[in-house]
Design a protein around this motif. Sequence first.
Motif, PDB file in Angstrom:
ATOM      1  N   VAL A  11      15.036  63.936 -14.111  1.00 20.98           N
ATOM      2  CA  VAL A  11      16.158  64.843 -14.317  1.00 20.98           C
ATOM      3  C   VAL A  11      16.211  65.395 -15.744  1.00 20.98           C
ATOM      4  N   ILE A  12      15.932  64.601 -16.734  1.00 21.68           N
ATOM      5  CA  ILE A  12      16.077  65.043 -18.130  1.00 21.68           C
ATOM      6  C   ILE A  12      14.953  66.015 -18.454  1.00 21.68           C
ATOM      7  N   TRP A  13      15.337  67.243 -18.857  1.00 21.14           N
ATOM      8  CA  TRP A  13      14.396  68.353 -18.946  1.00 21.14           C
ATOM      9  C   TRP A  13      13.225  68.165 -19.911  1.00 21.14           C
ATOM     10  N   PRO A  14      13.389  67.943 -21.195  1.00 17.54           N
ATOM     11  CA  PRO A  14      12.176  67.913 -22.009  1.00 17.54           C
ATOM     12  C   PRO A  14      11.357  66.645 -21.803  1.00 17.54           C
ATOM     13  N   ILE A  15      12.013  65.565 -21.429  1.00 24.74           N
ATOM     14  CA  ILE A  15      11.289  64.296 -21.298  1.00 24.74           C
ATOM     15  C   ILE A  15      10.359  64.318 -20.095  1.00 24.74           C
ATOM     16  N   ASN A  16      10.756  64.972 -19.001  1.00 22.82           N
ATOM     17  CA  ASN A  16       9.889  64.967 -17.826  1.00 22.82           C
ATOM     18  C   ASN A  16       8.580  65.711 -18.103  1.00 22.82           C
ATOM     19  N   TYR A  17       8.616  66.787 -18.873  1.00 24.14           N
ATOM     20  CA  TYR A  17       7.383  67.482 -19.205  1.00 24.14           C
ATOM     21  C   TYR A  17       6.528  66.701 -20.193  1.00 24.14           C
ATOM     22  N   ILE A  18       7.165  65.964 -21.081  1.00 24.21           N
ATOM     23  CA  ILE A  18       6.417  65.135 -22.033  1.00 24.21           C
ATOM     24  C   ILE A  18       5.704  64.006 -21.295  1.00 24.21           C
ATOM     25  N   VAL A  19       6.395  63.346 -20.376  1.00 18.56           N
ATOM     26  CA  VAL A  19       5.793  62.260 -19.602  1.00 18.56           C
ATOM     27  C   VAL A  19       4.643  62.790 -18.743  1.00 18.56           C
ATOM     28  N   MET A  20       4.869  63.918 -18.104  1.00 15.58           N
ATOM     29  CA  MET A  20       3.841  64.515 -17.251  1.00 15.58           C
ATOM     30  C   MET A  20       2.606  64.897 -18.080  1.00 15.58           C
ATOM     31  N   GLY A  21       2.822  65.548 -19.205  1.00 16.46           N
ATOM     32  CA  GLY A  21       1.713  65.937 -20.063  1.00 16.46           C
ATOM     33  C   GLY A  21       0.975  64.744 -20.643  1.00 16.46           C
ATOM     34  N   ALA A  22       1.718  63.684 -20.968  1.00 15.74           N
ATOM     35  CA  ALA A  22       1.083  62.477 -21.496  1.00 15.74           C
ATOM     36  C   ALA A  22       0.199  61.814 -20.448  1.00 15.74           C
ATOM     37  N   LEU A  23       0.671  61.763 -19.203  1.00 13.77           N
ATOM     38  CA  LEU A  23      -0.160  61.174 -18.142  1.00 13.77           C
ATOM     39  C   LEU A  23      -1.441  61.974 -17.938  1.00 13.77           C
ATOM     40  N   TYR A  24      -1.324  63.302 -17.916  1.00 14.82           N
ATOM     41  CA  TYR A  24      -2.522  64.132 -17.775  1.00 14.82           C
ATOM     42  C   TYR A  24      -3.467  63.956 -18.961  1.00 14.82           C
ATOM     43  N   ALA A  25      -2.929  63.961 -20.169  1.00 14.10           N
ATOM     44  CA  ALA A  25      -3.760  63.884 -21.375  1.00 14.10           C
ATOM     45  C   ALA A  25      -4.460  62.532 -21.493  1.00 14.10           C
ATOM     46  N   ILE A  26      -3.743  61.451 -21.237  1.00 11.51           N
ATOM     47  CA  ILE A  26      -4.354  60.126 -21.335  1.00 11.51           C
ATOM     48  C   ILE A  26      -5.403  59.942 -20.247  1.00 11.51           C
ATOM     49  N   GLY A  27      -5.148  60.478 -19.063  1.00 11.93           N
ATOM     50  CA  GLY A  27      -6.152  60.419 -17.994  1.00 11.93           C
ATOM     51  C   GLY A  27      -7.409  61.195 -18.360  1.00 11.93           C
ATOM     52  N   LEU A  76       7.169  65.557  -7.917  1.00 12.81           N
ATOM     53  CA  LEU A  76       8.527  65.046  -7.834  1.00 12.81           C
ATOM     54  C   LEU A  76       9.491  65.894  -8.662  1.00 12.81           C
ATOM     55  N   VAL A  77       9.056  66.307  -9.850  1.00  9.03           N
ATOM     56  CA  VAL A  77       9.899  67.162 -10.697  1.00  9.03           C
ATOM     57  C   VAL A  77      10.112  68.519 -10.033  1.00  9.03           C
ATOM     58  N   VAL A  78       9.059  69.097  -9.480  1.00 11.18           N
ATOM     59  CA  VAL A  78       9.192  70.399  -8.800  1.00 11.18           C
ATOM     60  C   VAL A  78      10.121  70.279  -7.602  1.00 11.18           C
ATOM     61  N   LEU A  79       9.979  69.211  -6.839  1.00 12.65           N
ATOM     62  CA  LEU A  79      10.849  68.997  -5.689  1.00 12.65           C
ATOM     63  C   LEU A  79      12.303  68.859  -6.116  1.00 12.65           C
ATOM     64  N   TYR A  80      12.542  68.131  -7.199  1.00 17.24           N
ATOM     65  CA  TYR A  80      13.908  67.958  -7.692  1.00 17.24           C
ATOM     66  C   TYR A  80      14.509  69.321  -8.085  1.00 17.24           C
ATOM     67  N   TYR A  81      13.741  70.125  -8.819  1.00 20.36           N
ATOM     68  CA  TYR A  81      14.264  71.416  -9.253  1.00 20.36           C
ATOM     69  C   TYR A  81      14.468  72.382  -8.075  1.00 20.36           C
ATOM     70  N   LEU A  82      13.624  72.291  -7.055  1.00 21.54           N
ATOM     71  CA  LEU A  82      13.822  73.137  -5.882  1.00 21.54           C
ATOM     72  C   LEU A  82      15.102  72.753  -5.132  1.00 21.54           C
ATOM     73  N   VAL A  83      15.351  71.451  -5.001  1.00 21.94           N
ATOM     74  CA  VAL A  83      16.536  70.995  -4.302  1.00 21.94           C
ATOM     75  C   VAL A  83      17.779  71.243  -5.148  1.00 21.94           C
ATOM     76  N   ALA A  84      17.686  71.050  -6.448  1.00 18.31           N
ATOM     77  CA  ALA A  84      18.855  71.202  -7.318  1.00 18.31           C
ATOM     78  C   ALA A  84      19.292  72.657  -7.453  1.00 18.31           C
ATOM     79  N   THR A  85      18.361  73.600  -7.368  1.00 19.51           N
ATOM     80  CA  THR A  85      18.717  75.006  -7.550  1.00 19.51           C
ATOM     81  C   THR A  85      19.135  75.677  -6.251  1.00 19.51           C
ATOM     82  N   SER A  86      18.895  75.050  -5.130  1.00 22.73           N
ATOM     83  CA  SER A  86      19.276  75.713  -3.867  1.00 22.73           C
ATOM     84  C   SER A  86      20.565  75.173  -3.307  1.00 22.73           C
TER      85      SER A  86
END
Length: 86
Positions: A11-27, A76-86
């Motif tokens: 739910v928290i906007w900047p943190i979800n992108y940081i976590v997602m980017g960190a997982l991709y980068a570390i992988g 999961l983040v995309v799904l949350y934003y799709l459900v939250a905006t509709s």
Amino acid sequence: MIFGLGMLLVVIWPINYIVMGALYAIGLVDLVYAKLPLFRHGVLTTFGPSHIPRKRRLAYFRGYTRIALGTAFNLLVVLYYLVATS
């Protein structure tokens, strides 16, 4: 409690992108580390762990696992934003 913290990360906007980017980068770092001996020998296109040295295969699988977790978190983040905006 763990589920609640996980949903809070989504739910928290900047943190979800940081976590997602960190997982991709570390992988990606794990994959490059695992394939570094192959790159040094000029082998650029190999698929699967058969050509990777045995002591670096764990990093290979760990890298793909982290990228898969990043993708699942991304969906999961995309799904949350799709459900939250509709």
